[in-house]
Scaffold this active site. Structure first.
Site, PDB file in Angstrom:
ATOM      1  N   GLY A   1       0.837  -1.188   0.000  1.00  0.00           N
ATOM      2  CA  GLY A   1       0.000   0.000   0.000  1.00  0.00           C
ATOM      3  C   GLY A   1       0.873   1.238   0.000  1.00  0.00           C
ATOM      4  O   GLY A   1       2.013   1.195   0.476  1.00  0.00           O
TER       5      GLY A   1
ATOM      6  N   GLN B   1       3.059   9.857   1.005  1.00  0.00           N
ATOM      7  CA  GLN B   1       4.317   9.105   1.103  1.00  0.00           C
ATOM      8  C   GLN B   1       5.213   9.357  -0.115  1.00  0.00           C
ATOM      9  O   GLN B   1       6.355   8.909  -0.137  1.00  0.00           O
ATOM     10  CB  GLN B   1       4.035   7.606   1.229  1.00  0.00           C
ATOM     11  CG  GLN B   1       3.458   7.217   2.580  1.00  0.00           C
ATOM     12  CD  GLN B   1       3.310   5.705   2.686  1.00  0.00           C
ATOM     13  OE1 GLN B   1       2.330   5.139   2.214  1.00  0.00           O
ATOM     14  NE2 GLN B   1       4.281   5.044   3.294  1.00  0.00           N
TER      15      GLN B   1
ATOM     16  N   CYS C   1       5.947  -0.377   7.325  1.00  0.00           N
ATOM     17  CA  CYS C   1       5.532   0.814   6.582  1.00  0.00           C
ATOM     18  C   CYS C   1       6.720   1.282   5.747  1.00  0.00           C
ATOM     19  O   CYS C   1       7.836   1.355   6.262  1.00  0.00           O
ATOM     20  CB  CYS C   1       5.113   1.900   7.572  1.00  0.00           C
ATOM     21  SG  CYS C   1       4.661   3.456   6.781  1.00  0.00           S
ATOM     22  N   LEU C   2       6.480   1.607   4.486  1.00  0.00           N
ATOM     23  CA  LEU C   2       7.590   2.052   3.627  1.00  0.00           C
ATOM     24  C   LEU C   2       8.202   3.361   4.136  1.00  0.00           C
ATOM     25  O   LEU C   2       9.353   3.655   3.835  1.00  0.00           O
ATOM     26  CB  LEU C   2       7.111   2.220   2.181  1.00  0.00           C
ATOM     27  CG  LEU C   2       6.669   0.933   1.463  1.00  0.00           C
ATOM     28  CD1 LEU C   2       6.132   1.249   0.070  1.00  0.00           C
ATOM     29  CD2 LEU C   2       7.799  -0.082   1.383  1.00  0.00           C
TER      30      LEU C   2
ATOM     31  N   HIS D   1      -4.386   1.090   7.608  1.00  0.00           N
ATOM     32  CA  HIS D   1      -3.023   1.641   7.697  1.00  0.00           C
ATOM     33  C   HIS D   1      -2.857   2.807   6.714  1.00  0.00           C
ATOM     34  O   HIS D   1      -2.360   3.877   7.088  1.00  0.00           O
ATOM     35  CB  HIS D   1      -1.994   0.539   7.404  1.00  0.00           C
ATOM     36  CG  HIS D   1      -0.581   1.011   7.373  1.00  0.00           C
ATOM     37  ND1 HIS D   1       0.334   0.658   8.338  1.00  0.00           N
ATOM     38  CD2 HIS D   1       0.084   1.818   6.508  1.00  0.00           C
ATOM     39  CE1 HIS D   1       1.503   1.241   8.060  1.00  0.00           C
ATOM     40  NE2 HIS D   1       1.373   1.946   6.943  1.00  0.00           N
ATOM     41  N   GLU D   2      -3.309   2.605   5.467  1.00  0.00           N
ATOM     42  CA  GLU D   2      -3.150   3.661   4.455  1.00  0.00           C
ATOM     43  C   GLU D   2      -4.045   4.858   4.765  1.00  0.00           C
ATOM     44  O   GLU D   2      -3.648   6.002   4.571  1.00  0.00           O
ATOM     45  CB  GLU D   2      -3.455   3.123   3.048  1.00  0.00           C
ATOM     46  CG  GLU D   2      -2.512   2.034   2.573  1.00  0.00           C
ATOM     47  CD  GLU D   2      -1.042   2.395   2.739  1.00  0.00           C
ATOM     48  OE1 GLU D   2      -0.680   3.558   2.561  1.00  0.00           O
ATOM     49  OE2 GLU D   2      -0.254   1.486   3.080  1.00  0.00           O
TER      50      GLU D   2
ATOM     51  N   HIS E   1      -2.435   7.215   7.074  1.00  0.00           N
ATOM     52  CA  HIS E   1      -1.478   8.143   6.445  1.00  0.00           C
ATOM     53  C   HIS E   1      -2.175   9.440   6.033  1.00  0.00           C
ATOM     54  O   HIS E   1      -1.631  10.532   6.195  1.00  0.00           O
ATOM     55  CB  HIS E   1      -0.851   7.515   5.200  1.00  0.00           C
ATOM     56  CG  HIS E   1       0.322   6.634   5.496  1.00  0.00           C
ATOM     57  ND1 HIS E   1       1.472   7.114   6.073  1.00  0.00           N
ATOM     58  CD2 HIS E   1       0.526   5.316   5.294  1.00  0.00           C
ATOM     59  CE1 HIS E   1       2.335   6.113   6.209  1.00  0.00           C
ATOM     60  NE2 HIS E   1       1.792   5.008   5.755  1.00  0.00           N
TER      61      HIS E   1
HETATM   62 ZN    ZN Z   1       2.665   3.173   5.876  1.00  0.00          ZN
END
Ligand code: ZN
Length: 181
Positions: free
Chosen positions: A46, A51, A96-97, A138-139, A142
């Protein structure tokens, strides 16, 4: 195809609430394609717009690489709204990226309902459970400026402190581009 640098912990844009998308323009479609390329390159499941430096309310999800989701087609969620979250919660380890190499157990609702626009500007309502619900929550976080450390206990948060400091200083080894200080 463009791989964009991913924002990491400490980048201010990750803490800002994103702005609604006004219309799905050609320019936005290009952004979305670049987001998908960037997410796939980083082997993520995701990716939210902030991000990759866009302060807009949208995220992409692709679970194709996850066991049991081999037939999954990439999904794009524009101006999403979580309309229902089950009282039943589950604890799943997340990464998480934007928090390279960090892992933490996070408790979230097991089932959700989300309302969003697709790229044809159609309003969609989707019920999700299991791993998809997890990734969506989660997304979505963000887009409202929240990250994993905001969703764990004070105890776990304090355990993550040193790791977060290193990420902030870019003292992490990863094989995808991130923003520089
Ligand atoms: Zn993340």
């Amino acid at each position: 195809m463009a791989i964009l640098p991913i924002t990491v912990y400490g980048d201010k844009i990750l803490r800002q609430k994103t702005k609604p998308v006004n219309s799905v323009s050609d320019e936005l479609i290009v952004k979305i394609k670049n987001m998908l390329d960037t997410m796939h390159n980083a082997k993520g499941v995701g990716l939210a717009a902030n991000q990759v430096g866009f302060n807009q309310s949208l995220f992409v999800v692709d679970l194709k690489g996850v066991e049991g989701y081999e037939k999954f087609k990439p999904m794009i969620f524009i101006n999403p709204e979580i309309v229902l979250q089950s009282d039943e919660k589950v604890v799943i380890e997340e990464g998480c990226l934007s928090l390279p190499n960090l892992r933490a157990d996070v408790e979230r609702s097991k089932n959700i309902k989300i309302r969003y626009l697709n790229t044809d500007e159609q309003l969609i309502e989707l019920e999700a459970d299991e791993f998809l619900a997890r990734v969506i929550l989660h997304e979505y976080d963000h887009l409202i400026g929240k990250l994993i450390p905001d969703r764990v206990s004070e105890e776990i948060k304090s355990q993550l402190k040193d790791e977060l400091k290193l990420i902030k200083k870019r003292k992490v080894e990863i094989d995808y581009p991130i923003t520089q200080l």
